[in-house]
Design a protein around this motif. Structure first.
Motif, PDB file in Angstrom:
ATOM      1  N   TYR A 236     157.304  27.482  39.986  1.00 22.11           N
ATOM      2  CA  TYR A 236     157.345  26.112  39.482  1.00 22.11           C
ATOM      3  C   TYR A 236     156.699  25.138  40.448  1.00 22.11           C
ATOM      4  CZ  TYR A 236     160.156  26.157  35.239  1.00 22.11           C
ATOM      5  OH  TYR A 236     160.591  26.307  33.956  1.00 22.11           O
ATOM      6  N   ALA A 237     155.619  25.538  41.069  1.00 25.29           N
ATOM      7  CA  ALA A 237     154.940  24.593  41.961  1.00 25.29           C
ATOM      8  C   ALA A 237     153.443  24.721  41.728  1.00 25.29           C
ATOM      9  CB  ALA A 237     155.286  24.882  43.409  1.00 25.29           C
ATOM     10  N   PHE A 238     152.787  23.582  41.671  1.00 26.16           N
ATOM     11  CA  PHE A 238     151.340  23.591  41.502  1.00 26.16           C
ATOM     12  C   PHE A 238     150.690  23.869  42.853  1.00 26.16           C
ATOM     13  CE2 PHE A 238     152.992  21.577  37.804  1.00 26.16           C
ATOM     14  CZ  PHE A 238     152.155  22.021  36.803  1.00 26.16           C
ATOM     15  N   ALA A 239     149.426  24.297  42.832  1.00 27.05           N
ATOM     16  CA  ALA A 239     148.764  24.739  44.059  1.00 27.05           C
ATOM     17  C   ALA A 239     148.528  23.575  45.021  1.00 27.05           C
ATOM     18  CB  ALA A 239     147.436  25.383  43.699  1.00 27.05           C
ATOM     19  N   LEU A 240     148.836  23.801  46.295  1.00 32.92           N
ATOM     20  CA  LEU A 240     148.289  22.922  47.330  1.00 32.92           C
ATOM     21  C   LEU A 240     146.807  23.254  47.437  1.00 32.92           C
ATOM     22  CD1 LEU A 240     151.134  23.277  49.959  1.00 32.92           C
ATOM     23  CD2 LEU A 240     150.508  21.180  48.743  1.00 32.92           C
ATOM     24  N   VAL A 241     146.561  24.546  47.557  1.00 35.31           N
ATOM     25  CA  VAL A 241     145.203  25.090  47.587  1.00 35.31           C
ATOM     26  C   VAL A 241     145.279  26.467  46.947  1.00 35.31           C
ATOM     27  CG1 VAL A 241     143.580  26.207  49.167  1.00 35.31           C
ATOM     28  CG2 VAL A 241     144.342  23.890  49.651  1.00 35.31           C
ATOM     29  N   SER A 242     144.273  26.833  46.159  1.00 36.46           N
ATOM     30  CA  SER A 242     144.197  28.225  45.705  1.00 36.46           C
ATOM     31  C   SER A 242     142.754  28.696  45.789  1.00 36.46           C
ATOM     32  CB  SER A 242     144.731  28.371  44.277  1.00 36.46           C
ATOM     33  OG  SER A 242     143.878  27.727  43.367  1.00 36.46           O
ATOM     34  N   VAL A 243     142.618  30.027  45.907  1.00 33.26           N
ATOM     35  CA  VAL A 243     141.285  30.623  46.016  1.00 33.26           C
ATOM     36  C   VAL A 243     141.189  31.798  45.052  1.00 33.26           C
ATOM     37  CG1 VAL A 243     139.689  31.871  47.529  1.00 33.26           C
ATOM     38  CG2 VAL A 243     141.046  29.976  48.452  1.00 33.26           C
ATOM     39  N   ALA A 244     140.153  31.802  44.221  1.00 32.78           N
ATOM     40  CA  ALA A 244     139.805  32.960  43.393  1.00 32.78           C
ATOM     41  C   ALA A 244     138.536  33.559  43.997  1.00 32.78           C
ATOM     42  CB  ALA A 244     139.544  32.530  41.955  1.00 32.78           C
ATOM     43  N   ALA A 245     138.550  34.861  44.225  1.00 33.98           N
ATOM     44  CA  ALA A 245     137.391  35.464  44.891  1.00 33.98           C
ATOM     45  C   ALA A 245     137.127  36.871  44.374  1.00 33.98           C
ATOM     46  CB  ALA A 245     137.616  35.507  46.405  1.00 33.98           C
ATOM     47  N   ALA A 246     135.843  37.203  44.232  1.00 35.03           N
ATOM     48  CA  ALA A 246     135.410  38.573  43.918  1.00 35.03           C
ATOM     49  C   ALA A 246     134.237  38.877  44.837  1.00 35.03           C
ATOM     50  CB  ALA A 246     134.990  38.685  42.458  1.00 35.03           C
ATOM     51  N   LEU A 247     134.192  40.121  45.317  1.00 42.84           N
ATOM     52  CA  LEU A 247     133.217  40.466  46.363  1.00 42.84           C
ATOM     53  C   LEU A 247     132.569  41.804  46.044  1.00 42.84           C
ATOM     54  CD1 LEU A 247     132.276  39.545  49.261  1.00 42.84           C
ATOM     55  CD2 LEU A 247     134.122  40.960  50.155  1.00 42.84           C
ATOM     56  N   GLU A 248     131.242  41.844  46.199  1.00 44.60           N
ATOM     57  CA  GLU A 248     130.528  43.121  46.093  1.00 44.60           C
ATOM     58  C   GLU A 248     129.836  43.383  47.425  1.00 44.60           C
ATOM     59  OE1 GLU A 248     127.544  45.474  43.068  1.00 44.60           O
ATOM     60  OE2 GLU A 248     127.264  43.322  43.306  1.00 44.60           O
ATOM     61  N   LEU A 249     130.094  44.558  47.974  1.00 44.54           N
ATOM     62  CA  LEU A 249     129.498  44.901  49.264  1.00 44.54           C
ATOM     63  C   LEU A 249     128.433  45.968  49.085  1.00 44.54           C
ATOM     64  CD1 LEU A 249     132.723  45.110  51.485  1.00 44.54           C
ATOM     65  CD2 LEU A 249     131.031  43.254  51.419  1.00 44.54           C
ATOM     66  N   ASP A 250     127.408  45.877  49.936  1.00 39.23           N
ATOM     67  CA  ASP A 250     126.407  46.941  50.031  1.00 39.23           C
ATOM     68  C   ASP A 250     126.493  47.417  51.480  1.00 39.23           C
ATOM     69  OD1 ASP A 250     124.273  48.590  49.958  1.00 39.23           O
ATOM     70  OD2 ASP A 250     122.757  47.029  49.584  1.00 39.23           O
ATOM     71  N   GLY A 251     127.260  48.472  51.695  1.00 38.93           N
ATOM     72  CA  GLY A 251     127.589  48.836  53.078  1.00 38.93           C
ATOM     73  C   GLY A 251     128.453  47.744  53.674  1.00 38.93           C
ATOM     74  N   ASP A 252     127.985  47.156  54.783  1.00 34.33           N
ATOM     75  CA  ASP A 252     128.765  46.084  55.419  1.00 34.33           C
ATOM     76  C   ASP A 252     128.194  44.704  55.089  1.00 34.33           C
ATOM     77  OD1 ASP A 252     130.444  47.888  56.594  1.00 34.33           O
ATOM     78  OD2 ASP A 252     129.191  48.109  58.383  1.00 34.33           O
ATOM     79  N   THR A 253     127.297  44.668  54.102  1.00 39.69           N
ATOM     80  CA  THR A 253     126.645  43.391  53.755  1.00 39.69           C
ATOM     81  C   THR A 253     127.184  42.854  52.438  1.00 39.69           C
ATOM     82  OG1 THR A 253     124.662  44.121  54.886  1.00 39.69           O
ATOM     83  CG2 THR A 253     124.369  42.362  53.290  1.00 39.69           C
ATOM     84  N   VAL A 254     127.295  41.529  52.355  1.00 41.79           N
ATOM     85  CA  VAL A 254     127.731  40.902  51.097  1.00 41.79           C
ATOM     86  C   VAL A 254     126.559  40.936  50.114  1.00 41.79           C
ATOM     87  CG1 VAL A 254     128.538  38.786  50.008  1.00 41.79           C
ATOM     88  CG2 VAL A 254     129.332  39.378  52.319  1.00 41.79           C
ATOM     89  N   LYS A 255     126.746  41.674  49.012  1.00 42.47           N
ATOM     90  CA  LYS A 255     125.683  41.723  48.003  1.00 42.47           C
ATOM     91  C   LYS A 255     125.878  40.582  46.994  1.00 42.47           C
ATOM     92  CE  LYS A 255     123.578  44.950  44.784  1.00 42.47           C
ATOM     93  NZ  LYS A 255     123.856  46.147  43.983  1.00 42.47           N
ATOM     94  N   GLU A 256     127.093  40.430  46.515  1.00 38.67           N
ATOM     95  CA  GLU A 256     127.415  39.377  45.544  1.00 38.67           C
ATOM     96  C   GLU A 256     128.805  38.838  45.865  1.00 38.67           C
ATOM     97  OE1 GLU A 256     127.017  37.364  43.168  1.00 38.67           O
ATOM     98  OE2 GLU A 256     125.014  37.774  42.458  1.00 38.67           O
ATOM     99  N   VAL A 257     129.024  37.594  45.554  1.00 41.40           N
ATOM    100  CA  VAL A 257     130.346  37.015  45.778  1.00 41.40           C
ATOM    101  C   VAL A 257     130.572  35.881  44.790  1.00 41.40           C
ATOM    102  CG1 VAL A 257     129.459  35.476  47.603  1.00 41.40           C
ATOM    103  CG2 VAL A 257     131.892  36.023  47.546  1.00 41.40           C
ATOM    104  N   ARG A 258     131.791  35.767  44.318  1.00 38.46           N
ATOM    105  CA  ARG A 258     132.181  34.659  43.429  1.00 38.46           C
ATOM    106  C   ARG A 258     133.403  33.978  44.014  1.00 38.46           C
ATOM    107  NH1 ARG A 258     130.815  35.411  38.139  1.00 38.46           N
ATOM    108  NH2 ARG A 258     128.762  36.355  37.996  1.00 38.46           N
ATOM    109  N   LEU A 259     133.333  32.664  44.110  1.00 38.07           N
ATOM    110  CA  LEU A 259     134.429  31.914  44.730  1.00 38.07           C
ATOM    111  C   LEU A 259     134.744  30.661  43.910  1.00 38.07           C
ATOM    112  CD1 LEU A 259     133.092  31.977  48.397  1.00 38.07           C
ATOM    113  CD2 LEU A 259     134.902  33.421  47.446  1.00 38.07           C
ATOM    114  N   ALA A 260     136.032  30.374  43.775  1.00 39.46           N
ATOM    115  CA  ALA A 260     136.437  29.083  43.198  1.00 39.46           C
ATOM    116  C   ALA A 260     137.758  28.659  43.836  1.00 39.46           C
ATOM    117  CB  ALA A 260     136.573  29.176  41.684  1.00 39.46           C
ATOM    118  N   PHE A 261     137.975  27.332  43.838  1.00 40.90           N
ATOM    119  CA  PHE A 261     139.146  26.763  44.516  1.00 40.90           C
ATOM    120  C   PHE A 261     139.937  25.882  43.550  1.00 40.90           C
ATOM    121  CE2 PHE A 261     135.773  27.481  47.521  1.00 40.90           C
ATOM    122  CZ  PHE A 261     136.411  28.114  48.583  1.00 40.90           C
TER     123      PHE A 261
END
Ligand SMILES: Cc1cc2nc3c(=O)[nH]c(=O)nc-3n(C[C@H](O)[C@H](O)[C@H](O)COP(=O)(O)OP(=O)(O)OC[C@H]3O[C@@H](n4cnc5c(N)ncnc54)[C@H](O)[C@@H]3O)c2cc1C
Ligand code: SF4
Length: 328
Positions: A236-261
């Motif tokens: 029953y509490a609204f966000a102070l802060v929230s993060v939505a994230a999805a990550l695609e890695l190619d080895g140790d490198t970020v290939k794709e990423v999606r972020l929202a707050f």
């Protein structure tokens, strides 16, 4: 409460036909609108109940998903295709409200719910430009701990309250709309407005425009994803802060990423700057912090919410580290 006419419609054409009549509001689960009626902040002549419209959740072979606007929040969070392809969305919905509210609330209503700024609801005691344009905003010099740090204006510093919409923004959702003057589709990130000098307008919808469905395009890396909501108490509490994230890695490198707050702006805030900083970079703690710094470089905190900048930065950092270590 002012007397009103109640109609329950069975198809979209009927809904839109009634929707063009002045003084009409669509009714989903009523979990926000009925409160606004009780407080006399909304005083429609007619409520058109749209919960008998599409409750379909249609997974398609290409990995996309079509969600009817009358689908209840609980049904969407629990659907196997959502849990499998878009677990971030399930998590975001389950982080919001209570079981009882989620059982009633619809997808269309969730997108259209109004801010939880306390001054907006204080009809008799506070000035609010969103409620009464031109009146002034008591939040700007008042208790503004929950308010926006990005994209606010000198007329309004309210935040958008929805958790679901933050995940939908990160997932690149498309909103399907019907209107007497023609149908259209919009990216969810274009549906909600920044306040500018018209905070009374929450969205770009035309009067009487009906949300009929949400479409989620395929996201092949949607399983390496999460939603983290930081709030004052567990329910029953609204966000102070929230993060939505999805990550695609190619080895140790970020290939794709999606972020929202969530909890930071008048609309679900897609992290386009952080995404651009991260793509092609090593998935390291330093890169994650640099991306967070870029995203919040324009933050303009108020007297009581300066903590949100560091909170958002740290939450993004923690979420990205968690996703890096996750086996999708
Ligand atoms: C105690 C409590 C706690 C809550 N906590 C959270 C939380 O933590 N996180 C969170 O995200 N939310 C939270 N909520 C808000 C809740 O998610 C919303 O009230 C709910 O999603 C609104 O959905 P509804 O179907 O009940 O909408 P309604 O109340 O029926 O309608 C809301 C608005 O949407 C419009 N509308 C409805 N359907 C359509 C349509 N198809 N097309 C166009 N317009 C439409 C209505 O006209 C109205 O303006 C909370 C609510 C309560 C009561
Ligand atoms: S922040 Fe926006 S909603 Fe809150 S009082 Fe000011 S104008 Fe109204």
């Amino acid at each position: 409460m002012k007397p009103f006419t109640y109609l329950r419609v069975g198809d979209t054409a009927d809904a839109v036909r009634w929707g063009r009549e002045p003084g009409t509001r669509y009714l989903g689960g009523g979990t926000n609108l009925v409160d606004l009626l009780r407080e006399t902040l909304e005083q429609p002549d007619r409520l058109v109940d749209v919960t008998a419209l599409s409750t379909e959740i249609e997974p398609r072979d290409d990995g996309s998903l079509l969600i009817g606007a009358a689908v209840r929040n609980t049904a969407l969070a629990a659907h196997p295709a959502v849990r499998d392809r878009f677990p971030m969305l399930s998590r975001a919905i389950m982080a919001g409200a209570s079981a009882q509210v989620r059982n009633m609330a619809t997808v269309g209503g969730n997108l259209m719910q109004r801010t939880r700024c306390a001054y907006f609801y204080d009809d008799e005691g506070a000035r609010c430009n969103k409620r009464s344009p031109g009146q002034g905003c008591d939040a700007i010099e008042g208790f503004n701990r929950m308010h926006a740090i990005l994209g606010a204006s000198s007329d309004c510093v309210a935040t958008h309250p929805s958790d679901m919409c933050v995940a939908l923004a990160a997932l690149g959702a498309v909103v399907h709309l019907n209107h007497a003057d023609g149908d259209r589709s919009l990216p969810l990130t274009d549906l909600h407005r920044l306040p500018e000098d018209r905070p009374d307008l929450d969205t770009v919808l035309r009067p009487g425009e009906l949300i009929t469905a949400i479409e989620l395009p395929p996201l092949p890396f949607g399983r390496r994803a999460t939603y983290r909501k930081v709030r004052d108490r567990a329910s029953y509490a609204f966000a102070l802060v929230s993060v939505a994230a999805a990550l695609e890695l190619d080895g140790d490198t970020v290939k794709e990423v999606r972020l929202a707050f969530g909890g930071v702006a008048h609309k679900p805030w897609r992290g386009f700057k952080a995404e651009a900083m991260l793509k092609g970079q090593p998935a390291t703690s330093a890169a994650f912090l640099a991306a967070a710094d870029a995203e919040f470089a324009d933050a303009r905190p108020l007297s009581h919410n300066g903590f949100k900048v560091e909170l958002a930065r740290r939450t993004l950092h923690a979420v990205l580290l968690e996703l890096t270590e996750m086996t999708p």
